[in-house]
Design a protein around this motif. Structure first.
Motif, PDB file in Angstrom:
ATOM      1  N   HIS A 114      33.105   3.925 -36.723  1.00 12.74           N
ATOM      2  CA  HIS A 114      32.895   3.436 -35.360  1.00 12.74           C
ATOM      3  C   HIS A 114      32.095   2.136 -35.342  1.00 12.74           C
ATOM      4  CE1 HIS A 114      34.787   6.646 -33.108  1.00 12.74           C
ATOM      5  NE2 HIS A 114      34.177   7.546 -33.863  1.00 12.74           N
ATOM      6  N   SER A 117      34.447  -0.616 -36.318  1.00 16.58           N
ATOM      7  CA  SER A 117      35.401  -0.872 -35.228  1.00 16.58           C
ATOM      8  C   SER A 117      34.750  -1.713 -34.135  1.00 16.58           C
ATOM      9  CB  SER A 117      35.901   0.445 -34.639  1.00 16.58           C
ATOM     10  OG  SER A 117      36.624   1.184 -35.593  1.00 16.58           O
ATOM     11  N   PHE A 118      33.506  -1.368 -33.775  1.00 11.76           N
ATOM     12  CA  PHE A 118      32.804  -2.118 -32.742  1.00 11.76           C
ATOM     13  C   PHE A 118      32.500  -3.538 -33.225  1.00 11.76           C
ATOM     14  CE2 PHE A 118      30.884   1.384 -29.855  1.00 11.76           C
ATOM     15  CZ  PHE A 118      32.114   2.007 -29.806  1.00 11.76           C
ATOM     16  N   SER A 121      35.635  -5.627 -32.949  1.00 12.71           N
ATOM     17  CA  SER A 121      35.844  -6.014 -31.565  1.00 12.71           C
ATOM     18  C   SER A 121      34.981  -7.211 -31.193  1.00 12.71           C
ATOM     19  CB  SER A 121      35.531  -4.824 -30.649  1.00 12.71           C
ATOM     20  OG  SER A 121      35.462  -5.207 -29.298  1.00 12.71           O
ATOM     21  N   SER A 122      33.707  -7.176 -31.591  1.00 17.94           N
ATOM     22  CA  SER A 122      32.779  -8.266 -31.267  1.00 17.94           C
ATOM     23  C   SER A 122      33.129  -9.549 -32.011  1.00 17.94           C
ATOM     24  CB  SER A 122      31.341  -7.838 -31.607  1.00 17.94           C
ATOM     25  OG  SER A 122      30.975  -6.680 -30.889  1.00 17.94           O
ATOM     26  N   LEU A 212      31.438   2.884 -25.327  1.00 17.96           N
ATOM     27  CA  LEU A 212      32.771   2.282 -25.496  1.00 17.96           C
ATOM     28  C   LEU A 212      33.029   1.203 -24.448  1.00 17.96           C
ATOM     29  CD1 LEU A 212      35.408   2.531 -27.191  1.00 17.96           C
ATOM     30  CD2 LEU A 212      36.262   4.044 -25.408  1.00 17.96           C
ATOM     31  N   THR A 215      30.694  -1.966 -24.877  1.00 16.99           N
ATOM     32  CA  THR A 215      30.889  -2.776 -26.079  1.00 16.99           C
ATOM     33  C   THR A 215      32.335  -3.248 -26.176  1.00 16.99           C
ATOM     34  OG1 THR A 215      31.190  -0.720 -27.347  1.00 16.99           O
ATOM     35  CG2 THR A 215      29.000  -1.729 -27.385  1.00 16.99           C
ATOM     36  N   VAL A 216      33.217  -2.370 -26.593  1.00 14.70           N
ATOM     37  CA  VAL A 216      34.618  -2.738 -26.778  1.00 14.70           C
ATOM     38  C   VAL A 216      35.266  -3.141 -25.454  1.00 14.70           C
ATOM     39  CG1 VAL A 216      36.872  -1.931 -27.573  1.00 14.70           C
ATOM     40  CG2 VAL A 216      34.812  -1.234 -28.791  1.00 14.70           C
ATOM     41  N   ASP A 219      33.959  -6.533 -24.520  1.00 17.07           N
ATOM     42  CA  ASP A 219      34.543  -7.535 -25.425  1.00 17.07           C
ATOM     43  C   ASP A 219      35.958  -7.892 -25.001  1.00 17.07           C
ATOM     44  OD1 ASP A 219      32.234  -7.438 -26.902  1.00 17.07           O
ATOM     45  OD2 ASP A 219      33.040  -6.135 -28.460  1.00 17.07           O
ATOM     46  N   PHE A 261      43.423  -3.987 -30.559  1.00 12.98           N
ATOM     47  CA  PHE A 261      43.080  -3.337 -29.294  1.00 12.98           C
ATOM     48  C   PHE A 261      44.146  -2.364 -28.803  1.00 12.98           C
ATOM     49  CE2 PHE A 261      39.866  -6.680 -28.919  1.00 12.98           C
ATOM     50  CZ  PHE A 261      38.810  -5.947 -28.409  1.00 12.98           C
ATOM     51  N   MET A 264      43.742   0.975 -30.563  1.00 14.54           N
ATOM     52  CA  MET A 264      42.426   1.539 -30.242  1.00 14.54           C
ATOM     53  C   MET A 264      42.405   2.123 -28.835  1.00 14.54           C
ATOM     54  SD  MET A 264      38.706  -0.278 -30.235  1.00 14.54           S
ATOM     55  CE  MET A 264      37.251   0.690 -30.634  1.00 14.54           C
TER      56      MET A 264
END
Length: 324
Positions: A114, A117-118, A121-122, A212, A215-216, A219, A261, A264
């Motif tokens: 996780h 993954s985050f 995304s960033s 979620l 953050t994601v 983003d 994305f 996800m």
């Protein structure tokens, strides 16, 4: 009564916690796991080799020491981490039928999956910002995104991922588990573990959703906004050639965003709302989310980036010339 070290449960008053979970491969195709492992091996090899080549090329080519390629290095490192997180358990299950994973080991794997993954995304958001500045303010780009600024952005990205997800393993450890121990995948995923608990998981659901979205979700929104501003700038360019040249610098990044994305979002929706979705669909979306982006991103950037392609050809020519 003597405690059996092989039992999957540890008893502590009214609190039950599994000593291990059982991972699942591809439902209904267990007999074909050795054959199915062949494309998985190819994808993992592509991810490991491709991202290492990207890092090597950028490190060895001074002309690529620019913000765009620094962010690409961050993406490659993140993709390497994602591939290495799932490779041992996935291939261990497909090759040797190893389904058991310790409770703490599962939480550790889940935490790093996780986090990475985050972070990915960033990093994709940072790359979108870099493209926006490069296209909208080309003369100010070197002053805005200096090497120290890129480094600070990278540190902020890592800290955000690490700190925002830090409570998750502790929230899972406090739960009481009973009954089922079978996970839905060959790796550990937060909603998957959480749904095996027989305690109240409202806190886990609420915190997971908040993290979620903040953050994601944030983003993704800012990436979309970045491209709206980029399109506005491109439309204002005088010639068609300039428009195409500007947009061409964004194609590889857009592909990376879609590849990351779409699976996800699909996997998150399936775990939260897709109770009647066939297990095979759930499994395929999960593998697409975690294995396809690390394998495809180096290919996408190698094909679309002229600078990386030329640097790679020069490196191969130098290596070939040294053997003569």
């Amino acid at each position: 009564m003597e405690h059996d070290s092989h039992t999957p449960w540890e008893f502590n008053g009214s609190f039950y916690q599994p000593s291990a979970f059982l991972m699942m491969g591809i439902p209904g195709l267990e007999a074909l796991h050795p054959w199915i492992s062949i494309p998985f091996c190819a994808l993992y090899l592509s991810a490991l080799l491709g991202n290492c080549v990207i890092l090597f090329i950028i490190r060895r080519t001074p002309s690529l020491h620019e913000p765009m390629y620094y962010f690409l290095c961050m993406l490659a490192i993140t993709d390497l981490g994602l591939a290495l997180c799932t490779l041992p358990t996935t291939l261990g299950l497909f090759w040797f039928g190893v389904r058991r994973i310790g409770f703490d080991a599962c939480l550790t794997q889940m935490y790093f999956i996780h986090i990475l993954s985050f972070i990915e995304s960033s990093v994709l958001l940072a790359m979108a910002f870099d493209r926006f500045v490069a296209i909208s303010h080309p003369l100010r780009h070197p002053a805005i995104l200096t090497r120290s600024t890129v480094l600070k952005i990278g540190l902020a990205i890592v800290l955000r991922g690490v700190l925002s997800l830090l409570p998750i393993p502790f929230l899972l450890k406090r739960l009481t588990y009973c009954g089922r121990t079978e996970l839905s995948h060959s790796f550990c995923f937060h909603p998957d573990i959480m749904n095996l608990a027989c305690a109240d998981i409202k806190v886990n659901v609420f915190y997971g959703m908040i993290v979620l979205l903040s953050t994601v979700g944030t983003d993704f929104v800012f990436i979309v906004l970045s491209y709206i501003l980029i399109i506005r700038t491109v439309v204002s360019l005088t010639t068609r050639e300039e428009c195409l040249k500007a947009l061409n610098t964004c194609v590889s990044h857009i592909c990376a965003v879609l590849v990351f994305f779409i699976p996800m979002i699909g996997l998150s929706m399936i775990h939260r709302f897709g109770k009647n979705v066939p297990p095979l669909v759930n499994t395929l979306v999960a593998y697409t989310y975690l294995i396809i982006p690390p394998a495809l991103n180096p290919v996408i950037y190698s094909i679309k980036s002229t600078h990386i392609r030329q640097a790679l050809l020069r490196a191969l020519c130098r290596k070939r010339g040294s053997h003569w």
